[in-house]
Write a protein that holds these residues in place. Structure first.
Motif, mmCIF file in Angstrom:
data_model
loop_
_atom_site.group_PDB
_atom_site.id
_atom_site.type_symbol
_atom_site.label_atom_id
_atom_site.label_comp_id
_atom_site.label_asym_id
_atom_site.label_seq_id
_atom_site.Cartn_x
_atom_site.Cartn_y
_atom_site.Cartn_z
ATOM 1 N N THR A 152 0.825 -1.214 0.000
ATOM 2 C CA THR A 152 0.000 0.000 0.000
ATOM 3 C C THR A 152 0.859 1.264 0.000
ATOM 4 O O THR A 152 0.504 2.256 -0.644
ATOM 5 C CB THR A 152 -0.945 0.023 1.213
ATOM 6 N N GLU A 156 0.274 3.734 -2.993
ATOM 7 C CA GLU A 156 -0.251 5.071 -2.676
ATOM 8 C C GLU A 156 0.635 6.155 -3.280
ATOM 9 O O GLU A 156 0.133 7.147 -3.838
ATOM 10 C CB GLU A 156 -0.338 5.252 -1.160
ATOM 11 N N VAL A 159 0.086 6.175 -7.102
ATOM 12 C CA VAL A 159 -1.220 6.746 -7.450
ATOM 13 C C VAL A 159 -1.183 8.261 -7.316
ATOM 14 O O VAL A 159 -1.663 8.999 -8.195
ATOM 15 C CB VAL A 159 -2.326 6.153 -6.554
ATOM 16 N N GLN A 175 -4.474 2.009 -8.919
ATOM 17 C CA GLN A 175 -5.607 2.094 -8.003
ATOM 18 C C GLN A 175 -6.338 0.756 -7.904
ATOM 19 O O GLN A 175 -6.849 0.412 -6.834
ATOM 20 C CB GLN A 175 -6.565 3.201 -8.441
ATOM 21 N N ALA A 179 -6.708 -1.024 -4.406
ATOM 22 C CA ALA A 179 -8.014 -1.454 -3.892
ATOM 23 C C ALA A 179 -7.930 -2.885 -3.374
ATOM 24 O O ALA A 179 -8.461 -3.203 -2.306
ATOM 25 C CB ALA A 179 -9.070 -1.346 -4.996
ATOM 26 N N ASN A 194 -10.978 3.447 -4.125
ATOM 27 C CA ASN A 194 -9.961 3.300 -5.162
ATOM 28 C C ASN A 194 -10.480 2.496 -6.344
ATOM 29 O O ASN A 194 -10.176 2.802 -7.499
ATOM 30 C CB ASN A 194 -8.701 2.651 -4.588
ATOM 31 N N SER A 197 -12.694 4.794 -8.377
ATOM 32 C CA SER A 197 -11.894 5.718 -9.175
ATOM 33 C C SER A 197 -11.252 5.005 -10.355
ATOM 34 O O SER A 197 -11.191 5.538 -11.470
ATOM 35 C CB SER A 197 -10.814 6.365 -8.301
ATOM 36 N N TYR A 198 -10.770 3.792 -10.108
ATOM 37 C CA TYR A 198 -10.169 2.985 -11.181
ATOM 38 C C TYR A 198 -11.154 2.785 -12.325
ATOM 39 O O TYR A 198 -10.818 2.965 -13.502
ATOM 40 C CB TYR A 198 -9.724 1.636 -10.612
#
Length: 217
Positions: A152, A156, A159, A175, A179, A194, A197-198
């Protein structure tokens, strides 16, 4: 030709490039086509040939001081090990590449992608042993929670940076992995946001690509 999956012609031109640089004794650029040959062999699933040329490309890049090409080739070697599901070695070479990118150009697209791909390697390593312990090469076993934390952390960062630079395809791919990492770690809200958004970015990107194809036709 490589991207058109015409690997025979791709290899032919790459080998011509190797011959030309060799005749000119131009070591600074010789690692480039060597790396391309390795990449083509990897796409052809000829792994032994791929790793042979990747290693030659790294040696040449190091000898000539070409750090950018060294980092790019290390990424290729990491991908080679990832394809064999040897994620400890994939991480090892990915970290070597990231160390170079952090110095030569941390904001470059290749540097951002290296960071995100490292996150996916840690994610896959965590998934290899759901029970909680996964060996990481010659070091003590890493706990699944630790691997997910590393996954992560890198994802992160990737992203955030790809979003800042509007590299939409990379952002959406990372993302999706983020996720999954969040879901495995129990952060379901982060996983949902996430993934949402992806999907939104993916739909937008591919919709625009289709519009471009229609316009070109």
């Amino acid at each position: 030709y490589q991207y058109q999956e015409d690997y025979t012609k791709g290899l032919d031109y790459a080998r011509q490039s190797v011959a030309a640089y060799s005749l000119d004794d131009n070591q600074n650029y010789l690692s480039g086509p060597m790396c391309v040959i390795g990449e083509i062999f990897l796409r052809m699933h000829k792994d032994d040939s791929a790793i042979y040329y990747y290693r030659k490309a790294v040696d040449i890049a190091r000898a000539s001081g070409n750090k950018v090409k060294e980092a790019a080739t290390l990424n290729g070697i990491a991908e080679y090990y990832s394809g064999r599901q040897d994620y400890p070695n994939a991480i090892k070479y990915g970290l070597e590449a990231k160390k170079i990118w952090d110095v030569t150009g941390p904001a470059a697209e290749d540097a951002i992608n290296t960071t995100g791909i490292l996150g996916t390697y840690y994610l896959q390593l965590a998934k290899q042993n759901p029970a909680g312990q996964t060996p990481t090469g010659g070091e003590p076993p890493a706990k699944r929670e630790e691997l997910l934390h590393l996954a992560t952390t890198y994802l992160e960062e990737a992203v955030q940076k790809s979003g800042t630079k509007s590299i939409k395809t990379s952002q959406s791919e990372f993302q999706a992995s983020l996720a999954e990492a969040y879901a495995l770690a129990g952060n379901y809200k982060g996983a949902y946001l996430n993934y949402k958004s992806y999907q939104a970015i993916k739909d937008s990107v591919y919709s625009q690509e289709n519009k471009n194809r229609i316009a070109a036709a």
